[in-house]
Structure formats: C-alpha cells, structure tokens
Design a protein around this motif. Structure first.
Motif, PDB file in Angstrom:
ATOM      1  N   SER A  52      49.049  28.173   1.669  1.00 42.60           N
ATOM      2  CA  SER A  52      47.617  27.816   2.238  1.00 42.60           C
ATOM      3  C   SER A  52      46.821  28.868   1.722  1.00 42.60           C
ATOM      4  CB  SER A  52      47.615  27.730   3.671  1.00 42.60           C
ATOM      5  OG  SER A  52      46.159  27.309   4.080  1.00 42.60           O
ATOM      6  N   ALA A  80      44.363  25.661  10.909  1.00 43.90           N
ATOM      7  CA  ALA A  80      44.873  24.415  10.290  1.00 43.90           C
ATOM      8  C   ALA A  80      46.129  24.125  10.670  1.00 43.90           C
ATOM      9  CB  ALA A  80      44.890  25.048   8.586  1.00 43.90           C
ATOM     10  N   SER A 139      47.003  20.471  12.506  1.00 42.42           N
ATOM     11  CA  SER A 139      47.977  19.796  12.022  1.00 42.42           C
ATOM     12  C   SER A 139      49.113  19.551  13.042  1.00 42.42           C
ATOM     13  CB  SER A 139      48.563  20.295  10.715  1.00 42.42           C
ATOM     14  OG  SER A 139      49.702  19.453  10.065  1.00 42.42           O
ATOM     15  N   ALA A 158      47.844  16.728  15.082  1.00 44.60           N
ATOM     16  CA  ALA A 158      47.806  15.407  14.778  1.00 44.60           C
ATOM     17  C   ALA A 158      49.184  14.951  14.759  1.00 44.60           C
ATOM     18  CB  ALA A 158      47.529  15.523  13.198  1.00 44.60           C
ATOM     19  N   GLU A 179      55.793  16.705   7.566  1.00 49.68           N
ATOM     20  CA  GLU A 179      54.292  16.460   7.540  1.00 49.68           C
ATOM     21  C   GLU A 179      53.372  17.397   7.929  1.00 49.68           C
ATOM     22  OE1 GLU A 179      55.154  11.488   8.044  1.00 49.68           O
ATOM     23  OE2 GLU A 179      55.085  12.970  10.013  1.00 49.68           O
ATOM     24  N   ILE A 180      53.573  18.069   9.065  1.00 52.05           N
ATOM     25  CA  ILE A 180      52.674  19.146   9.776  1.00 52.05           C
ATOM     26  C   ILE A 180      52.433  20.174   8.549  1.00 52.05           C
ATOM     27  CG2 ILE A 180      52.643  20.946  11.485  1.00 52.05           C
ATOM     28  CD1 ILE A 180      53.895  19.048  13.331  1.00 52.05           C
ATOM     29  N   ARG A 221      50.250  19.191   5.564  1.00 53.41           N
ATOM     30  CA  ARG A 221      48.968  19.063   5.763  1.00 53.41           C
ATOM     31  C   ARG A 221      48.305  20.337   5.596  1.00 53.41           C
ATOM     32  NH1 ARG A 221      50.020  14.773   9.688  1.00 53.41           N
ATOM     33  NH2 ARG A 221      50.405  16.476  11.258  1.00 53.41           N
ATOM     34  N   VAL A 222      49.152  21.498   5.844  1.00 48.88           N
ATOM     35  CA  VAL A 222      48.496  23.004   5.920  1.00 48.88           C
ATOM     36  C   VAL A 222      48.716  23.637   4.550  1.00 48.88           C
ATOM     37  CG1 VAL A 222      49.035  25.365   6.973  1.00 48.88           C
ATOM     38  CG2 VAL A 222      49.379  23.221   8.263  1.00 48.88           C
ATOM     39  N   GLU A 251      48.058  20.050  -7.055  1.00 53.17           N
ATOM     40  CA  GLU A 251      47.501  19.655  -5.829  1.00 53.17           C
ATOM     41  C   GLU A 251      46.997  20.956  -5.197  1.00 53.17           C
ATOM     42  OE1 GLU A 251      49.367  18.714  -1.195  1.00 53.17           O
ATOM     43  OE2 GLU A 251      50.686  18.762  -3.021  1.00 53.17           O
ATOM     44  N   ARG A 258      43.076  21.092  -3.900  1.00 58.73           N
ATOM     45  CA  ARG A 258      42.612  21.357  -2.483  1.00 58.73           C
ATOM     46  C   ARG A 258      41.944  22.517  -2.414  1.00 58.73           C
ATOM     47  NH1 ARG A 258      48.218  20.559   1.079  1.00 58.73           N
ATOM     48  NH2 ARG A 258      46.836  21.324   2.730  1.00 58.73           N
TER      49      ARG A 258
END
Length: 293
Positions: free
Chosen positions: A94, A102, A106, A109, A115-116, A119-120, A154, A158
């Motif tokens: 990150s 973050a 996450s 969420a 997935e967690i 997102r980070v 990516e 980001r």
C-alpha cells in the motif's frame, strides 16, 4: 516516526544475526517527525496470513514493515519482513499515507481476508536473498515484492509515485565519512514511536502512518550505514515497523536511497542501522530485478 525505528515483526533470531544486543527497527521518533504525504514512493508491506492454523478463525490482514518502490514493478524491503512467514502468507503493498486507517475501513466493509487485503494494497510476489540470514558482517537482509504487468498497472492507477533513486556502486565509500556527516539524512516509514515507560513497562505507541525524520550520520561499514538518533540535536530515527523502509541521503540536491532500515536499539532511542544499497551484495541481488545505476 518519533524515535521509533521501523520495527515490524522481526524474529529474535533475525535480530541476533544482525547485531548482538540490537533489535529490529519499527517506527519514526517523535523528536522531529513529520507526516510524509509527498513521499508516495514509500509504502507499507501488508501481510495476509493464518495466525493459528485454525481454518475456523479468520486470517489476519495487517501492515508489517515499510519499503520503497524502486521501479514501476519492484518494491524494496527487508528479508526479515518476508522470510519465515506462515505457509500461505500473501504480500500486498500500500502506498497510502495512513495504511492503518485503510485496513480499519476495509475490515469494517467486511468480506474475505483476500477481499479485505486487496482493498488495502496490491498483491505481489516476495523474493529475498537466498543467503539470508547471513551473519553480522553481511546479513543479506534484503527482499523485494515483484508485481506482474497487471499488478504494476493497478499500482500506477491507485497511486502516483516516482521510483526512488538507488546509489551507484560504492558511492558512500567514495564520498567518505566527512561528506556523509555533512549531508542531510532522512529516514521514512510506517513504524511506531520510541518507548514510553509506564506502570506495565515500556510500550511503543503509534504506527501505520507514513512519517519522516532527519537523523545524523554515525559510521560506515562494509554492508551497514549506522545513523544517529540524538534528541539534543533534534535527530529522530526509526523504530518497530520501519524495517525495510528507506534511509535517504541528499547528494547534489537529489534524494538517494542509501540504505534500508534493519535494526537499532530496542527502545528506539539511539541508533538506526541500515543495509547499504551500494554494497556488492545488495547490488548483486537487485540486479536480478531492476536496472542499476
């Protein structure tokens, strides 16, 4: 980054290998620490792993160390941050200023650990020097996270960042101690602060936010550059969680990544010991991943 070193989850064995009586670094000291939102090439290593081997309990997603983008697809960190992890551990990077926030967002969420973590940060593959842990003269404590083309795209989508400048071969030796002492040094990372004494003993508060601090030159060894934290001179330093993060020196107006934080004194009061990026060992390893100056 108070006086804390970029510590991270370093093992006792790893610490002993690097230097007797020292412990891995974690965060930046409070003496002169400042947030570093502009240093977007400096990032946090986020690890997803199974903490207890029990499939009924969720995997852990946490930031662990610091590091630096040295090309569009290579993140430089320390071997002790990647080696000896539980089987199946996955590594993400990150470049957020506040990676702990973050992770908290996450987690809130929800979703799977994968997935967690996604997102980070962006997932990559860890490679470390096969000679790690080496010995006190040369710990071979260097690693990278490598991203494939899609992952690198990516990252660029980001976060905006310019890869750090690596030194030339033997550049610190060529400059000599006097010039290095006169130069400006900065350490950066996501680590904790220097030790606070309390009723239950020492604690290291903070961590998870990218910080920077100026520190002083102390000494040069074959593979190490030793840097001084000194509150009376307003020098900060690294602490737990800062491991793998950059120690920059300004040369001819340019920030050069002279070394990566590896260890220091356990309360993060006095010393920051960084692995030199201009040494033959570091360059031999990095040559497999980036074009060297």
């Amino acid at each position: 980054m108070r006086r804390s070193a970029l510590l991270a989850s370093l093992t006792t064995a790893a610490v002993a290998v690097v230097m007797a009586g020292a412990t891995p670094a974690s965060a930046i000291n409070t003496y002169n620490a400042q947030p570093a939102p502009e240093r977007t090439e400096v990032g946090a290593l986020v690890v997803q792993y199974d903490r207890d081997g029990n499939p009924a309990t969720p995997d852990v997603v946490r930031w662990s160390c610091s590091g630096t983008m040295i090309s569009a697809n290579i993140f430089l960190t320390a071997a002790h941050c990647t080696a000896n992890r539980p089987a199946g551990a996955r590594f993400y990077v990150s470049l957020d200023q506040d990676v702990q926030a973050a992770i908290d967002a996450s987690n809130a969420a929800g979703g799977t650990p994968e997935e967690i973590a996604a997102r980070v940060g962006v997932e990559g593959v860890a490679h470390w020097d096969p000679a790690y842990p080496g010995n006190s003269a040369d710990a071979h404590d260097i690693a990278v996270i490598e991203f494939n083309a899609a992952q690198a795209a990516e990252l660029a989508d980001r976060w905006d960042f310019t890869p750090a400048n690596l030194p030339t071969a033997g550049q610190l030796d060529a400059l000599g101690s006097r010039a290095l002492d006169e130069a400006t040094w900065q350490v950066m990372g996501y680590g904790t602060e220097e030790a606070l004494n309390g009723p239950g003993g020492q604690t290291h508060p903070g961590g998870g936010v990218r910080m920077k601090a100026e520190l002083g030159f102390d000494a040069l060894n074959n593979t190490w550059v030793r840097l001084a934290m000194n509150e009376s001179r307003d020098y900060g330093g690294a602490c737990y969680g800062d491991s793998g993060g950059p120690n920059f020196v300004t040369l001819a107006g340019k920030l050069v990544l002279a070394g990566t934080t590896i260890t220091g004194d356990s309360p993060c009061y006095a010393t920051n010991v960084a692995y030199r990026m201009d040494s033959p060992t570091a360059r031999d390893f990095l040559a497999g991943f980036v074009d060297l100056p």
